[in-house]
Design a protein around this motif. Structure first.
Motif, short mmCIF file in Angstrom:
data_model
loop_
_atom_site.label_atom_id
_atom_site.label_comp_id
_atom_site.label_asym_id
_atom_site.label_seq_id
_atom_site.Cartn_x
_atom_site.Cartn_y
_atom_site.Cartn_z
N ARG A 158 0.91 -1.36 0.09
CA ARG A 158 0.21 0.15 0.41
C ARG A 158 1.21 1.31 0.29
O ARG A 158 1.08 1.72 1.30
CB ARG A 158 -0.98 -0.14 0.96
N GLY A 216 -4.92 5.45 -1.28
CA GLY A 216 -3.56 5.96 -1.57
C GLY A 216 -3.73 7.26 -2.23
O GLY A 216 -4.36 7.89 -3.07
N ASN A 219 -0.22 5.27 1.78
CA ASN A 219 -1.18 5.28 2.74
C ASN A 219 -1.62 6.21 3.28
O ASN A 219 -0.97 6.41 4.32
CB ASN A 219 -1.24 3.90 2.72
#
Length: 306
Positions: free
Chosen positions: A96, A117, A99
């Motif tokens: 991720r 995101g 993030n």
């Protein structure tokens, strides 16, 4: 759990009263947190959001995992210590990247979370504009949500509520139009992507009492891609949505600053002439006894005279 100690001084007691629940709450404060690992892009995002809010607290912590069981303990601890009910948490990983987690707390417990995101980010420093148009510190922004997905997609509805709560600030009854100098434009590009743009408002003459407004992009701007989210539990949501019951207005009751609470009592006219008097009245019995004594006394006097 954090142990709550009884205050030992008047100053500590006043501080606890400031944090206590109120009928009309003050503006919410924001807690900005850096995760175990952050990227240069994410550091710039957090710095720009700190610049826009100006009432945040920035701390670093390595053991925060908001969506994992037990990972929100540190968030709740910092929320209690700093009296912040809004949370912005940034982290970066291969799974991720860039993030960003936006969260709200109720009674210093996690209420709900939205994970997004950050893509196509442009910082404030990358924009060139007249610095006189820069938004003033503490000004309240407008929000414009463009796109039907904000009404049909639950994830974007949740993100919309989070963004409004994040930049709401102090609740005011009246607003001066000349003091509103910025706007956030949120455009739903897809069911999972929102383009966020920060613009300054430029007021120009329009020939009427309402001025014509022009938007000047001042940054930052970014694409927010919704990843994970956590809705509040029904029981917690029901408790958080409770409002104070307003006291019912009582008739013939008023408050005086000197005498306190005063009231008026209605008494109808008494028809004394039409009242039926019984023979069992104590006052009449006393009169009879006195009359009887006087009569006996008068008889004795006559006997003595004879």
């Amino acid at each position: 759990m954090v142990a709550i100690r009884a205050p030992k001084s008047h100053r500590a007691k006043r501080e606890l009263l400031k944090h206590a629940p109120k009928l009309v709450e003050t503006g919410k404060k924001t807690l900005v947190l850096h995760g175990t690992k952050t990227s240069a892009v994410l550091n710039s995002v957090l710095a720009d959001w700190f610049h826009l809010k100006r009432d945040c607290y920035s701390k670093k912590n390595e053991n925060i995992r908001p969506f994992e069981s037990g990972g929100e303990t540190s968030l709740e601890f910092f929320s209690l210590k700093t009296d912040c009910s809004l949370i912005i948490y940034g982290s970066h990983s291969k799974k991720r990247p860039n993030n960003l987690v936006l969260g709200r707390t109720y009674d210093h417990h996690i209420y709900d979370l939205v994970e997004v995101g950050v893509e196509n980010y442009k910082s404030i420093e990358s924009y060139v504009y007249d610095k006189k148009l820069a938004p003033k510190l503490g000004s309240k922004p407008f929000f414009a949500f463009i796109g039907e997905h904000f009404e049909s997609v639950e994830e974007l509805k949740h993100l919309k509520e989070m963004l409004l709560d994040l930049f709401r600030g102090e609740v005011v009854e009246n607003l001066n139009l000349s003091g509103v100098d910025r706007v956030f434009v949120c455009t739903a590009i897809s069911p999972t992507t929102v383009y966020l743009m920060h613009c300054a408002l430029r007021l120009k003459r329009s020939g009427t009492s309402i001025p014509r407004m022009e938007l000047v992009e001042v940054g930052p701007s970014m694409d927010l891609v919704v990843r994970r989210h956590r809705y509040p539990a029904e029981s917690l949501k029901k408790e958080a949505m409770k409002t104070a019951d307003h006291a019912k207005k009582m008739k013939n009751v008023m408050k005086d600053p000197v005498q306190g609470k005063l009231g008026k009592v209605y008494i109808p006219d008494q028809q004394i002439a039409k009242m039926a008097l019984s023979n069992d009245i104590k006052g009449l019995k006393r009169e009879r006894r006195e009359a009887k004594k006087n009569k006996e006394h008068s008889k004795k006097q006559k006997i003595n005279v004879e």
